[in-house]
Design an enzyme around this catalytic site. Structure first.
Site, mmCIF file in Angstrom:
data_model
loop_
_atom_site.group_PDB
_atom_site.id
_atom_site.type_symbol
_atom_site.label_atom_id
_atom_site.label_comp_id
_atom_site.label_asym_id
_atom_site.label_seq_id
_atom_site.Cartn_x
_atom_site.Cartn_y
_atom_site.Cartn_z
ATOM 1 N N GLY A 113 -20.418 61.859 0.718
ATOM 2 C CA GLY A 113 -21.862 62.044 0.725
ATOM 3 C C GLY A 113 -22.626 60.870 1.302
ATOM 4 O O GLY A 113 -23.732 61.033 1.823
ATOM 5 N N ALA A 126 -20.468 60.508 -3.589
ATOM 6 C CA ALA A 126 -20.900 60.973 -4.909
ATOM 7 C C ALA A 126 -20.310 60.090 -5.998
ATOM 8 O O ALA A 126 -19.235 59.516 -5.846
ATOM 9 C CB ALA A 126 -20.487 62.420 -5.119
ATOM 10 N N GLU A 132 -22.633 61.546 4.883
ATOM 11 C CA GLU A 132 -23.505 62.696 5.133
ATOM 12 C C GLU A 132 -24.972 62.268 5.170
ATOM 13 O O GLU A 132 -25.751 62.770 5.994
ATOM 14 C CB GLU A 132 -23.271 63.766 4.071
ATOM 15 C CG GLU A 132 -21.935 64.480 4.245
ATOM 16 C CD GLU A 132 -21.621 65.459 3.136
ATOM 17 O OE1 GLU A 132 -21.584 66.667 3.405
ATOM 18 O OE2 GLU A 132 -21.418 65.014 1.983
ATOM 19 N N GLU A 147 -13.605 64.567 1.826
ATOM 20 C CA GLU A 147 -13.622 65.531 0.732
ATOM 21 C C GLU A 147 -12.354 66.384 0.636
ATOM 22 O O GLU A 147 -11.951 66.778 -0.460
ATOM 23 C CB GLU A 147 -14.848 66.448 0.847
ATOM 24 C CG GLU A 147 -16.167 65.788 0.470
ATOM 25 C CD GLU A 147 -16.808 65.014 1.596
ATOM 26 O OE1 GLU A 147 -17.954 64.570 1.458
ATOM 27 O OE2 GLU A 147 -16.143 64.843 2.656
#
Length: 287
Positions: A134, A89, A137, A157
């Site tokens: 992310g 992110a 992910e 995270e």
């Protein structure tokens, strides 16, 4: 992909072939021996391809277009810039969000990875550099992952006192098993491609080249192997696997039966039999 350009009016996206213009996402359709392959190329080099609101919106639009394009037989998610993938992110942008904006944005990230996961054709992540948070992910939501030996990846995270929110807690245990997933997430571990391949986090690890795109090259070679097969059959196989792993074996067998039934009336099935009988290369049309 002419029709895909209609989405780009108010976003910094670019849907053309081989262009150097600045854009957060470049969508590239290949021709020649790679015809049928579409690349979704992340292009925010100054932010290490971090996932901004605009990049997420561009990816969402591109997925919607690719999803219904029968000419697309494989998708490669990659970085436009050498030695990169996605740093996760955009934390600088995240810091400007009000508290009530965070959950909806994370939900959009989760929806984006589900969009990748649910594309009907195979999706390959080409990881030539850091894939963190992310970014990893997104890669986990792809069907296959090819990484450079030196590429670093991890769900980090918990170091920020949060948890993976774009599907990492669900994709990772399905790929590497619950115990290994817990180890990686609880410790916020970062591993290289050469290690990741040993426990199934990536499917193939290759030495990085001077151009910094070894994973992209390997992903294209893998996609070429997919192109040689019946496109309807490949899509039905993906659907059978994705649906079957979520249910008991007996129910999974029913899924397989249902998807097998969809390939029986195809012209491609008859072409495959004819090519085998005539000892020639089949010419599949996706029909």
């Amino acid at each position: 992909m002419r029709s895909i350009r209609r989405f780009a009016a108010n976003r910094k996206c670019l849907y053309r072939f081989f262009s150097s213009e600045a854009s957060d996402l470049i969508v590239r359709r290949h021709g020649g021996e790679l015809q049928g392959i579409v690349e979704l190329s992340l292009n925010r080099p100054k932010a290490r391809n971090a996932m901004s609101k605009n990049l997420v919106a561009c990816l969402e639009d591109a997925l919607q277009e690719v999803k219904f394009d029968k000419d697309v037989r494989a998708v490669i998610l990659r970085s436009e810039n050498p030695g990169m993938f996605c740093a996760g992110a955009d934390l600088k942008e995240r810091a400007t969000m009000a508290e009530h904006e965070v959950a909806p944005f994370v939900a959009k990230l989760r929806g984006l990875t589900m969009g990748l996961y649910s594309l009907p054709m195979p999706v390959i992540a080409a990881i030539d550099g850091p894939a963190l948070g992310g970014g990893l992910e997104m890669a986990l939501s792809c069907d296959l992952r090819v990484a450079a030996d030196s590429a670093k990846m991890g769900l980090v995270e918990t170091k920020l006192a949060i948890i993976p929110g774009a599907g990492g807690t669900q994709y990772l245990p399905r790929i590497v098993g619950p115990a290994k997933a817990k180890e990686l997430i609880f410790s916020a571990a970062i591993v290289q491609g050469s290690e990741a391949v040993t426990f199934g986090l990536v499917d193939k690890s290759v030495p990085q080249n001077d151009e910094g795109d070894a994973a992209v090259v390997a992903a294209c070679e893998l996609a070429k192997l997919i192109l040689a097969n019946g496109p309807v059959a490949v899509k039905m196989a993906k659907a059978a696997i994705n649906h079957g792993i979520e249910v008991p074996l007996a129910t999974g067998m029913q899924f397989e039966s249902a998807y097998y039934a969809q390939v029986i009336p195809t012209k491609d099935r008859l072409e495959g039999l004819a090519a085998f009988r005539e000892k020639r290369k089949p010419s599949y049309k996706g029909e």
